[in-house]
Design a protein around this motif. Structure first.
Motif, PDB file in Angstrom:
ATOM      1  N   ASP A  93      -6.529   3.307  11.123  1.00 33.26           N
ATOM      2  CA  ASP A  93      -5.731   3.714   9.966  1.00 33.26           C
ATOM      3  C   ASP A  93      -4.251   3.810  10.327  1.00 33.26           C
ATOM      4  O   ASP A  93      -3.389   3.474   9.519  1.00 33.26           O
ATOM      5  CB  ASP A  93      -6.229   5.060   9.436  1.00 33.26           C
ATOM      6  N   GLU A  94      -3.947   4.257  11.537  1.00 37.78           N
ATOM      7  CA  GLU A  94      -2.550   4.366  11.946  1.00 37.78           C
ATOM      8  C   GLU A  94      -1.900   2.998  12.082  1.00 37.78           C
ATOM      9  O   GLU A  94      -0.713   2.832  11.780  1.00 37.78           O
ATOM     10  CB  GLU A  94      -2.439   5.126  13.271  1.00 37.78           C
ATOM     11  N   GLN A  95      -2.681   2.001  12.506  1.00 39.07           N
ATOM     12  CA  GLN A  95      -2.111   0.667  12.695  1.00 39.07           C
ATOM     13  C   GLN A  95      -1.807  -0.035  11.378  1.00 39.07           C
ATOM     14  O   GLN A  95      -1.002  -0.968  11.362  1.00 39.07           O
ATOM     15  CB  GLN A  95      -3.063  -0.165  13.552  1.00 39.07           C
ATOM     16  N   VAL A  96      -2.440   0.369  10.283  1.00 38.15           N
ATOM     17  CA  VAL A  96      -2.111  -0.206   8.967  1.00 38.15           C
ATOM     18  C   VAL A  96      -1.343   0.795   8.110  1.00 38.15           C
ATOM     19  O   VAL A  96      -1.102   0.534   6.930  1.00 38.15           O
ATOM     20  CB  VAL A  96      -3.387  -0.667   8.221  1.00 38.15           C
ATOM     21  N   GLU A  97      -0.953   1.902   8.703  1.00 34.57           N
ATOM     22  CA  GLU A  97      -0.247   2.943   7.952  1.00 34.57           C
ATOM     23  C   GLU A  97       1.062   2.424   7.375  1.00 34.57           C
ATOM     24  O   GLU A  97       1.394   2.709   6.215  1.00 34.57           O
ATOM     25  CB  GLU A  97       0.024   4.136   8.870  1.00 34.57           C
TER      26      GLU A  97
END
Length: 479
Positions: A393-397
């Motif tokens: 989720d952080e990488q597509v945030e």
């Protein structure tokens, strides 16, 4: 350390694993012979052997230096900062839509459902013409030019202020705007506005969709390859929203009205590393067959109560998936470590031998990149790429938050996402960034960057809102 991790280390550092023992063995053998024996053997060696030993490495090094592509750098970039006076909450957007005679109650319900599931927030912006009622009467040519003046010149002014570069020092101008191609062209407007040199090289790319921003970067890179060192290229990416407000009754065509928002970005590229913040590693372009429109892949269902359901056609995901696979196949060998390339090759061979009964191996691109900028074209595209690439989720945030704050800003969305990562202070020297752009065609273009110097501050399009992000985005937004 697990056995898998050990195998990865060995494969990724195969040359070192082989070279170090061989070099150690050679040094050990030389030590055993002693200096006198080595001198005797060198005197006995034929001149041709000594010549080849010295000439071949030097010749190979010379050929490599002459044939390798010239490095291209990103000096800096700037995104247009939308003002609060252009903000369009959902209620305002729908109220304006209700004033369009051709949009009936069924169409309004459909647009409401689209907005609720879009991933957009209440602070996205539309150009001034879209704030009048009825909107379509004010979407004139003059209004479109006014949007260009506001967005394009606003981004370029910020870029020149950040870099301290004079417009007279720009050698190349590349602009992409797909749907608005006025006369004089965008590049003529820019050259005239800033008084640039009359011999400046310029290109305006039109009709290439949301992935055209990376096409422009690739074109600028190619021009910089054959230019003298120190040449600067100005790349401008935008989409003019004003003249493209759809007022028909075909609901599939209402999707752009709901998703696209005002935005633009300007980037300064150079073939000199002086004051550069990123190095451009690779640009890869892939095309997987022409489609009339990506938006025709949206279909609607209406139940007996008149409730409209929104779905994405499987064809859209298939087309996007094929484009992504083609791009992965092209960029993978350029960026992936040897272990991932080996696993991908073994998977490919197994599928050929076993007639497709073996599941394809999707390379772990997290081993090649620390940051990902996925085109904020819509929630479904981001969800699908997150699943396909196994991203957190952080990488597509950055992609989700850019869609929420700014909407789909077309070809400039990737720059808003890069600005988000930097504004959050997550970029480090040496970090690698993968930009992935999707567009009509159906195209999937990507670019790999390496950070040289992170931004010194969070100034930019996120300056007034970064402290509020990330935010939770529900699957369906109810009012």
């Amino acid at each position: 350390m697990s056995l898998k991790a050990v195998c990865r280390r060995v494969v990724d550092n195969f040359l070192a694993v082989v070279t170090v023992p061989l070099a150690a063995a050679a040094l050990f053998a030389a030590a055993r012979l002693g200096p006198e024996e080595l001198a005797v053997r060198l005197r006995d060696a034929r001149p041709v052997h000594l010549f080849l030993a010295a000439f071949l490495p030097a010749a190979a090094a010379t050929v490599y230096l002459l044939l390798r592509p010239r490095a291209v750098y990103l000096v800096d970039y700037a995104c247009f900062r939308t003002g609060s006076n252009c903000r369009v909450p959902f209620s305002t957007f729908l109220e304006h839509a209700k004033q369009v005679p051709t949009l009936n109650e069924r169409s309004i319900r459909f647009m409401t459902k689209l907005l609720e599931r879009s991933g957009l927030g209440e602070e996205t912006c539309l150009p001034p013409a879209h704030h009048y009622i009825p909107t379509y009467k004010y979407c004139t040519l003059d209004a479109a030019r006014g949007e260009v003046d506001m967005v394009v010149f606003g981004a370029i002014d910020d870029l020149f202020a950040k870099t301290g570069v004079s417009p007279a020092d720009i050698d190349i101008v590349v602009v992409n705007c797909s749907l608005f191609c006025p006369t004089p062209s965008f590049v003529d407007m820019i050259i005239n506005r800033y008084g640039m040199r009359p011999d400046i090289r310029n290109v305006h790319l039109a009709g290439m969709g949301c992935s055209a921003g990376l096409v422009s970067v690739g074109l600028a890179r190619n021009l910089l390859q054959v230019a003298p060192k120190g040449t600067r290229a100005l790349v401008v990416s935008t989409e003019t929203i004003t003249p493209n407000y759809y007022v028909g009754s075909e609901r599939a065509m209402l999707l752009p009205n709901c998703l696209f928002r005002i935005g633009g970005a300007a980037a300064l590229l150079s073939n000199s590393p002086d004051k550069a913040r990123f190095r451009l590693r690779h640009v890869v372009r892939t095309l997987t067959g022409a489609q009339d429109s990506a938006y025709t892949c949206v279909f609607q269902e209406e139940d007996e109560r008149g409730n409209v359901g929104i779905n994405l056609s499987k064809d859209l995901m298939t087309i996007a998936g094929n484009a992504l696979k083609a791009n992965i196949t092209a960029i993978g060998p350029l960026v992936l470590p040897a272990s991932e390339q080996l696993l991908f090759a073994l998977s490919f061979i197994a599928r050929k031998v076993l007639s497709g009964r073996f599941r394809p191996y999707i390379p772990d691109f997290r081993t090649a990149f620390e940051h990902f900028c996925i085109h904020a074209g819509g929630r479904a595209v981001i969800d699908e790429l997150q699943r396909s690439l196994g991203l957190s989720d952080e990488q597509v945030e950055a992609s989700r938050m850019a869609l929420h704050r700014f909407g789909n800003t077309s070809s400039s969305s990737l720059w808003y996402e890069l600005a988000y990562i930097e504004a959050k202070g997550r970029m480090r020297k040496g970090d690698r960034v993968w930009m992935i752009g999707f567009g009509s065609g159906f195209k999937c273009n990507s670019a790999a960057w390496e950070c040289i110097e992170p931004a010194a501050s969070a100034e930019g399009p996120w300056a007034t809102s970064i402290h509020r992000y990330p935010v939770d985005i529900p699957d369906v937004l109810k009012h």
